[in-house]
Structure formats: C-alpha cells, structure tokens
Motif scaffolding. Structure first.
Motif, PDB file in Angstrom:
ATOM      1  N   LEU A 205      24.131  29.102  44.295  1.00  0.00           N
ATOM      2  CA  LEU A 205      25.208  30.014  44.678  1.00  0.00           C
ATOM      3  C   LEU A 205      25.963  29.506  45.898  1.00  0.00           C
ATOM      4  O   LEU A 205      27.195  29.582  45.963  1.00  0.00           O
ATOM      5  CB  LEU A 205      24.639  31.408  44.960  1.00  0.00           C
ATOM      6  CG  LEU A 205      24.198  32.221  43.749  1.00  0.00           C
ATOM      7  CD1 LEU A 205      23.589  33.542  44.191  1.00  0.00           C
ATOM      8  CD2 LEU A 205      25.367  32.476  42.802  1.00  0.00           C
ATOM      9  N   TRP A 209      29.985  28.870  46.081  1.00  0.00           N
ATOM     10  CA  TRP A 209      30.194  30.220  46.586  1.00  0.00           C
ATOM     11  C   TRP A 209      31.584  30.762  46.274  1.00  0.00           C
ATOM     12  O   TRP A 209      31.739  31.911  45.856  1.00  0.00           O
ATOM     13  CB  TRP A 209      29.939  30.252  48.095  1.00  0.00           C
ATOM     14  CG  TRP A 209      30.064  31.614  48.699  1.00  0.00           C
ATOM     15  CD1 TRP A 209      30.986  32.048  49.590  1.00  0.00           C
ATOM     16  CD2 TRP A 209      29.216  32.730  48.432  1.00  0.00           C
ATOM     17  NE1 TRP A 209      30.773  33.365  49.918  1.00  0.00           N
ATOM     18  CE2 TRP A 209      29.689  33.813  49.212  1.00  0.00           C
ATOM     19  CE3 TRP A 209      28.106  32.926  47.605  1.00  0.00           C
ATOM     20  CZ2 TRP A 209      29.084  35.074  49.185  1.00  0.00           C
ATOM     21  CZ3 TRP A 209      27.496  34.186  47.584  1.00  0.00           C
ATOM     22  CH2 TRP A 209      27.998  35.232  48.359  1.00  0.00           C
ATOM     23  N   PHE A 212      31.869  31.674  42.675  1.00  0.00           N
ATOM     24  CA  PHE A 212      31.094  32.892  42.446  1.00  0.00           C
ATOM     25  C   PHE A 212      31.895  34.124  42.860  1.00  0.00           C
ATOM     26  O   PHE A 212      31.967  35.114  42.123  1.00  0.00           O
ATOM     27  CB  PHE A 212      29.784  32.814  43.220  1.00  0.00           C
ATOM     28  CG  PHE A 212      29.062  34.123  43.338  1.00  0.00           C
ATOM     29  CD1 PHE A 212      28.416  34.680  42.246  1.00  0.00           C
ATOM     30  CD2 PHE A 212      29.035  34.809  44.545  1.00  0.00           C
ATOM     31  CE1 PHE A 212      27.750  35.896  42.346  1.00  0.00           C
ATOM     32  CE2 PHE A 212      28.366  36.015  44.661  1.00  0.00           C
ATOM     33  CZ  PHE A 212      27.729  36.569  43.557  1.00  0.00           C
ATOM     34  N   LEU A 213      32.514  34.090  44.053  1.00  0.00           N
ATOM     35  CA  LEU A 213      33.282  35.229  44.536  1.00  0.00           C
ATOM     36  C   LEU A 213      34.453  35.551  43.615  1.00  0.00           C
ATOM     37  O   LEU A 213      34.769  36.718  43.365  1.00  0.00           O
ATOM     38  CB  LEU A 213      33.794  34.955  45.947  1.00  0.00           C
ATOM     39  CG  LEU A 213      32.760  34.958  47.080  1.00  0.00           C
ATOM     40  CD1 LEU A 213      33.447  34.661  48.399  1.00  0.00           C
ATOM     41  CD2 LEU A 213      32.008  36.270  47.141  1.00  0.00           C
ATOM     42  N   ASN A 215      34.676  35.170  40.452  1.00  0.00           N
ATOM     43  CA  ASN A 215      34.332  35.593  39.094  1.00  0.00           C
ATOM     44  C   ASN A 215      33.196  36.597  39.019  1.00  0.00           C
ATOM     45  O   ASN A 215      32.809  37.014  37.920  1.00  0.00           O
ATOM     46  CB  ASN A 215      33.953  34.370  38.250  1.00  0.00           C
ATOM     47  CG  ASN A 215      35.113  33.422  38.027  1.00  0.00           C
ATOM     48  OD1 ASN A 215      35.912  33.613  37.133  1.00  0.00           O
ATOM     49  ND2 ASN A 215      35.199  32.397  38.863  1.00  0.00           N
ATOM     50  N   VAL A 216      32.664  37.017  40.161  1.00  0.00           N
ATOM     51  CA  VAL A 216      31.490  37.886  40.144  1.00  0.00           C
ATOM     52  C   VAL A 216      31.772  39.227  39.483  1.00  0.00           C
ATOM     53  O   VAL A 216      30.891  39.803  38.813  1.00  0.00           O
ATOM     54  CB  VAL A 216      30.943  38.085  41.575  1.00  0.00           C
ATOM     55  CG1 VAL A 216      31.943  38.816  42.458  1.00  0.00           C
ATOM     56  CG2 VAL A 216      29.606  38.813  41.525  1.00  0.00           C
ATOM     57  N   GLY A 220      29.042  39.117  36.696  1.00  0.00           N
ATOM     58  CA  GLY A 220      27.887  39.968  36.957  1.00  0.00           C
ATOM     59  C   GLY A 220      27.656  41.003  35.872  1.00  0.00           C
ATOM     60  O   GLY A 220      26.562  41.078  35.290  1.00  0.00           O
ATOM     61  N   VAL A 285      23.243  33.420  39.199  1.00  0.00           N
ATOM     62  CA  VAL A 285      23.492  34.869  39.267  1.00  0.00           C
ATOM     63  C   VAL A 285      22.440  35.618  38.454  1.00  0.00           C
ATOM     64  O   VAL A 285      21.904  36.639  38.892  1.00  0.00           O
ATOM     65  CB  VAL A 285      24.912  35.198  38.766  1.00  0.00           C
ATOM     66  CG1 VAL A 285      25.130  36.708  38.736  1.00  0.00           C
ATOM     67  CG2 VAL A 285      25.958  34.530  39.650  1.00  0.00           C
ATOM     68  N   THR A 289      20.158  39.032  38.986  1.00  0.00           N
ATOM     69  CA  THR A 289      20.425  40.257  38.235  1.00  0.00           C
ATOM     70  C   THR A 289      19.354  40.561  37.192  1.00  0.00           C
ATOM     71  O   THR A 289      19.161  41.722  36.840  1.00  0.00           O
ATOM     72  CB  THR A 289      21.791  40.183  37.529  1.00  0.00           C
ATOM     73  OG1 THR A 289      21.805  39.083  36.594  1.00  0.00           O
ATOM     74  CG2 THR A 289      22.918  40.001  38.541  1.00  0.00           C
TER      75      THR A 289
END
Length: 308
Positions: A205, A209, A212-213, A215-216, A220, A285, A289
């Motif tokens: 991650l 990073w 990730f931000l 597309n989270v 998620g 991710v 989760t």
C-alpha cells in the motif's frame, strides 16, 4: 516526499520510491512469502493430504470452489465496475490465489471443520504452482490487452515453486523429522509469519499509496462485495450438495480468505520490474478488508446455517 505515503510515512526509509533502488523489496518480499509458506508447511502432517481420500466429497468440492468459483465471482463483478485495467487485473491475480494461512484459525473460530480447512489450504496452495501462472497469463491478455507484459508462464511457475511449494515441503519435513520441536516452536513461527504478512500488505500500500487513494472508493467496496458473496456461496453450495454445516463453514472461509501475500508477490513476478507494482494494490487492500468482512460474516453464517 514521505508525506505522499500518508499514514505509512514511517516506511519511507525501508520502502524505496518507484523507479529507484528496489533491492530491499526484491529480496525481502519473496523471502517473506517463503517464510509464510514455510509456516504453513510447519503446521502440516502427511496425513493432512490423505484426507482428500478420507473425505473426498468435501475436499474435492472445496478445491473446485476455490480454484473455479472464486475467480468466476471476481470476473463477474469486475464486469459491473469501471476499474483501471491494472487494478482489475490485480483483482484477478488475487482471485487465483489459494486460501490464506489464517483461514485455519478463522475456520476454528467459526466452528468449521478444521481438518478439512488444513487439507484445502495445503492442497490448493501446492496446486497454485500450476494453476496461477496459467490463469494469470489468460487474465493479462483479457484485462490489459496490448499493454499486457510479455509473460513467461513457465518462469512464473518455477518462481512460484521456489517460493511457495519448496518452503511448504521443507516445513512439512521439519515437522515430520522433529515433531516435538515443531510442537514447541510452531506458535512462534506462526506469529513471525503473521508479522511478515502485515509488513508485506503495508509495504504494498505504501509503495502505491496515491493509486490506492484514487481508487479506494471503488476498489474497497468491490473487494468487500466479492468477499461477502464468496462467504455466502461457500455455505449455500455446500448445503445444496449435502455437506455438513461444519464443512460448509470451512469451505466458506477458505473461499473468502485469500493468500494476499502471494497475490502481492505474483504481481511483482508478472510486472517484471523492481519493487511492488500497481497490480499488487487489490491484494494489499484485500489483506485488510477480508478480516473486516469474514470475521463477522462467519459468525452470522453459523447462526443462520448452523453446524448440522
């Protein structure tokens, strides 16, 4: 530059910037996965593989559901969302992976068949040496198209064999040759493996990073939906084909808990570049989760379907 890693800024000294010196990650990632797989083998006996013949219906059903249905569910849901191709491909890499090393613990907590869980984790993990490279080759063309890297499926298979199958076999032999020592040291080995798993997930991650931000919000919920569907399907299909509630809970957990560390490592093998590529983000991710979904989910399913 460290601020771009958000809460993972403390890793800046040990996780190199993309395009820089990735030597640490290139060595540490496969070695960490190898130790995690060794910990899996360290908790096995040869009898665990024999249970495929002792409980063939449950074992074969679990293997088929893990190898075929998990990727099918992931592929189906990916048709409903607009993820960037690299992340969609990463979701499929994750779906091709076997159950995670913590699935046995979660199966025990849920009241599932622990012996079956151990058997499924062991067998599907060894099978993944053959299944994952072939399926990854297909998914690369399907999701990346012209941007797909030039994959050497045989080379990926050999690499996976070296960092997954061999450590499992070494752990298995270590327990066979020194069972009393293994009984005493297995808890420590397991704790170290869990720590390494967390480090791998956080490093993946941190390295990606910003992606990730961005597309989270989509990634998620998609991964959590896949997880929830797999948990339900595992119990429902098991009940339909006449398996016990304990077998169904086991298969449900095995389907829902994936080996995220292996997914991250395979993403690196596919990308053929230093460090941890963007393909690894979904696995990282999911490494978080899957516990958020699976732990309450398995108790809810046990309450609904019972263990009969």
């Amino acid at each position: 530059m460290a601020e771009c890693f958000g809460p993972f800024a403390f890793l800046w000294q040990v996780v190199p910037e993309q395009g820089g010196n990735h030597m640490l990650l290139d060595v540490a990632l496969p070695l960490s996965l190898a130790f995690i797989m060794f910990s899996l083998g360290y908790g096995l006996t040869f009898a665990d593989f024999g249970r495929v013949f002792a409980m063939p219906k449950a074992a074969l059903s679990g293997i088929v559901l893990q190898v075929c249905v998990v990727p099918a569910v992931a592929y189906g849901l990916l048709q409903l969302v607009n993820l960037p191709p690299a992340l969609a491909f990463g979701v499929m890499i994750l779906a091709f992976c076997p159950g995670g090393v913590t699935s046995n613990i979660l199966t025990k907590l849920s009241g599932g068949n622990v012996a079956l869980s151990i058997t499924l984790t062991a067998v599907v993990s060894l099978m993944s040496v053959a299944t994952v490279p072939v399926l990854v080759g297909w998914a690369s063309d399907a999701f990346l198209g012209a941007a797909a890297p030039d994959l050497n499926v045989t080379a990926i298979a050999f690499s996976m064999f070296a960092i997954t199958a061999i450590p499992v076999l070494i752990g298995l032999l270590a327990r066979f040759l020194a069972g009393s020592i293994a009984d005493q040291t297995e808890p420590t080995v397991t704790r170290v493996a869990l720590i390494l798993f967390v480090v791998i997930v956080v490093a993946a991650l941190a390295t990606n990073w910003q992606l990730f931000l961005e597309n989270v919000a989509l990634l998620g919920p998609l991964l959590m939906a896949i997880n929830a569907i797999l948990l339900v399907l595992g119990v429902v299909i098991s009940r339909v084909i006449g398996l016990s509630g304990a077998d169904g809970l086991c298969i449900s957990v095995e389907m829902g808990v994936q080996n995220a560390a292996l997914g991250i490592t395979v993403a690196g093998l596919v990308a053929q570049v230093g460090g941890i590529p963007e393909f690894a983000v979904p696995a990282a991710v999911y490494g978080i989760t899957m516990y958020i979904v699976t732990i309450p989910g398995m108790f809810l399913l046990r309450r609904i379907f019972g263990r009969a």
